[in-house]
Design a protein around this motif. Structure first.
Motif, PDB file in Angstrom:
ATOM      1  N   GLU A 129       0.825  -1.196   0.000  1.00 16.94           N
ATOM      2  CA  GLU A 129       0.000   0.000   0.000  1.00 16.94           C
ATOM      3  C   GLU A 129       0.866   1.256   0.000  1.00 16.94           C
ATOM      4  OE1 GLU A 129      -2.801   1.924   3.288  1.00 16.94           O
ATOM      5  OE2 GLU A 129      -3.701   0.140   2.367  1.00 16.94           O
ATOM      6  N   ASN A 162       2.306   1.814  -3.454  1.00 16.12           N
ATOM      7  CA  ASN A 162       1.270   2.368  -4.318  1.00 16.12           C
ATOM      8  C   ASN A 162       1.074   3.850  -4.045  1.00 16.12           C
ATOM      9  OD1 ASN A 162      -2.316   1.751  -4.812  1.00 16.12           O
ATOM     10  ND2 ASN A 162      -0.788   2.575  -6.208  1.00 16.12           N
ATOM     11  N   ILE A 215      -6.949   6.571   0.266  1.00 20.20           N
ATOM     12  CA  ILE A 215      -6.448   5.208   0.107  1.00 20.20           C
ATOM     13  C   ILE A 215      -6.634   4.407   1.397  1.00 20.20           C
ATOM     14  CG2 ILE A 215      -4.322   3.860  -0.165  1.00 20.20           C
ATOM     15  CD1 ILE A 215      -3.467   5.748  -2.334  1.00 20.20           C
ATOM     16  N   ARG A 259      -9.791   2.441   1.711  1.00 20.51           N
ATOM     17  CA  ARG A 259      -9.910   1.247   0.848  1.00 20.51           C
ATOM     18  C   ARG A 259     -11.198   1.246   0.020  1.00 20.51           C
ATOM     19  NH1 ARG A 259      -6.845  -0.173   5.154  1.00 20.51           N
ATOM     20  NH2 ARG A 259      -4.998  -1.454   4.741  1.00 20.51           N
ATOM     21  N   GLU A 303     -13.410   1.458  -3.441  1.00 17.13           N
ATOM     22  CA  GLU A 303     -13.193   0.942  -4.786  1.00 17.13           C
ATOM     23  C   GLU A 303     -12.826   2.071  -5.750  1.00 17.13           C
ATOM     24  OE1 GLU A 303     -13.122  -2.250  -5.791  1.00 17.13           O
ATOM     25  OE2 GLU A 303     -13.315  -2.727  -3.657  1.00 17.13           O
ATOM     26  N   LYS A 358      -9.511   1.219  -8.080  1.00 12.30           N
ATOM     27  CA  LYS A 358      -8.687   0.082  -7.670  1.00 12.30           C
ATOM     28  C   LYS A 358      -8.893  -1.062  -8.652  1.00 12.30           C
ATOM     29  CE  LYS A 358      -9.830  -1.932  -3.831  1.00 12.30           C
ATOM     30  NZ  LYS A 358     -10.007  -2.207  -2.378  1.00 12.30           N
ATOM     31  N   ASN A 371      -4.974  -4.541  -4.800  1.00 12.53           N
ATOM     32  CA  ASN A 371      -5.354  -3.365  -4.026  1.00 12.53           C
ATOM     33  C   ASN A 371      -4.650  -2.106  -4.521  1.00 12.53           C
ATOM     34  OD1 ASN A 371      -7.121  -4.661  -2.197  1.00 12.53           O
ATOM     35  ND2 ASN A 371      -5.360  -5.467  -1.064  1.00 12.53           N
ATOM     36  N   TYR A 374      -4.235   1.237  -6.632  1.00 14.17           N
ATOM     37  CA  TYR A 374      -5.055   2.313  -7.201  1.00 14.17           C
ATOM     38  C   TYR A 374      -4.325   2.950  -8.377  1.00 14.17           C
ATOM     39  CZ  TYR A 374      -8.121   2.201  -3.090  1.00 14.17           C
ATOM     40  OH  TYR A 374      -9.000   1.824  -2.103  1.00 14.17           O
TER      41      TYR A 374
END
Length: 249
Positions: free
Chosen positions: A2, A5, A30, A33, A35, A67, A72, A74
């Motif tokens: 994460e 990202n 982010i 979480r 979509e 996403k 996971n 983005y």
């Protein structure tokens, strides 16, 4: 993962011209979480009023992220840009022809920009000219080409966005060649010349100086194959070209 990202998205937004202004909002979104999510930001630029009235252009940016179903991670999907609350366009991302925040603004104000883009020339009913050999590269049946683009404000696609007018090398407009026709001091220095050309290619109204010391503003107009000059009050000027025999020396 994460964090990787997040750092990648921050780096992308910085490259697009948003700096670090969206980092906190991006991190907060982010962490939820979701979509999909959107982030908005506004900016102002010095207007280029060709009637001589100076002012500011207000630009609103709405960045849309989503996403991937299989991870996971983005990605930035698109950038919705609104100029002065009256004209709007959505610029998609991830297709090889991404525009920066400033380039999107320049396109909306009617300027042309020079981009390396993934295109399919068959869509435009165009054929590659021999002069383009070495300037294009095959990518899965498509080509990466350096072309000039501008928005066609008279044509909308099915999504309600403006089509692009596209000017390929065989259109016959070559920026440095056209600039060399005029007495522009910056062309005498390699560093200043490269900075000027880069500025114009991004669609900016570029400051320059003529050999007689006059300060001017320059824009490229690939559609008409012309260089346009303005004074510092944005009144269009006629600048005499250098005699052909002097260019060829």
């Amino acid at each position: 993962m994460e964090n990787n990202n997040l750092e990648l998205l921050k780096k992308n937004l910085k490259y697009l011209g948003f700096g670090n202004s969206l980092s906190a909002a991006l991190e907060a979104k982010i962490s939820q979480r979701l979509e999909q999510f959107k982030i908005g930001v506004s900016s102002e630029f010095d207007a280029f009023p060709k009637d001589g009235n100076q002012g500011k252009d207000k630009v609103n940016y709405e960045l849309s992220f989503s996403k991937t179903p299989s991870s996971n991670f983005y990605f930035l999907d698109q950038l919705r840009v609104t100029l002065n609350d009256r004209i709007q366009n959505v610029f998609p991302f991830g297709k090889g022809n991404d525009v920066t925040a400033k380039e999107a603004y320049n396109l909306l104000r009617g300027a042309s920009i020079h981009k390396k883009a993934i295109l399919n020339r068959q869509v435009d009913n165009a054929v590659l000219a021999p002069s383009e050999v070495g300037q294009v590269k095959e990518v899965s049946g498509e080509r990466i080409e350096s072309i000039w683009i501008k928005l066609d404000f008279e044509k909308l696609n099915e999504q309600g966005n403006f089509y692009y007018k596209k000017f390929y090398p065989d259109h016959g407009f070559h920026l440095e060649t056209e600039l060399r026709k005029y007495p522009i001091k910056e062309l005498d220095s390699q560093q200043e010349k490269e900075a000027l050309i880069s500025n114009i290619r991004r669609g900016n109204a570029a400051n320059a100086t003529l050999e007689n010391g006059q300060s001017v503003v320059i824009e490229a107009d690939p559609e008409t194959k012309k260089i346009r000059f303005y004074d510092t009050a944005f009144k269009e000027l006629f600048v005499s070209p250098i005699p052909t025999q002097e260019i060829d020396r």
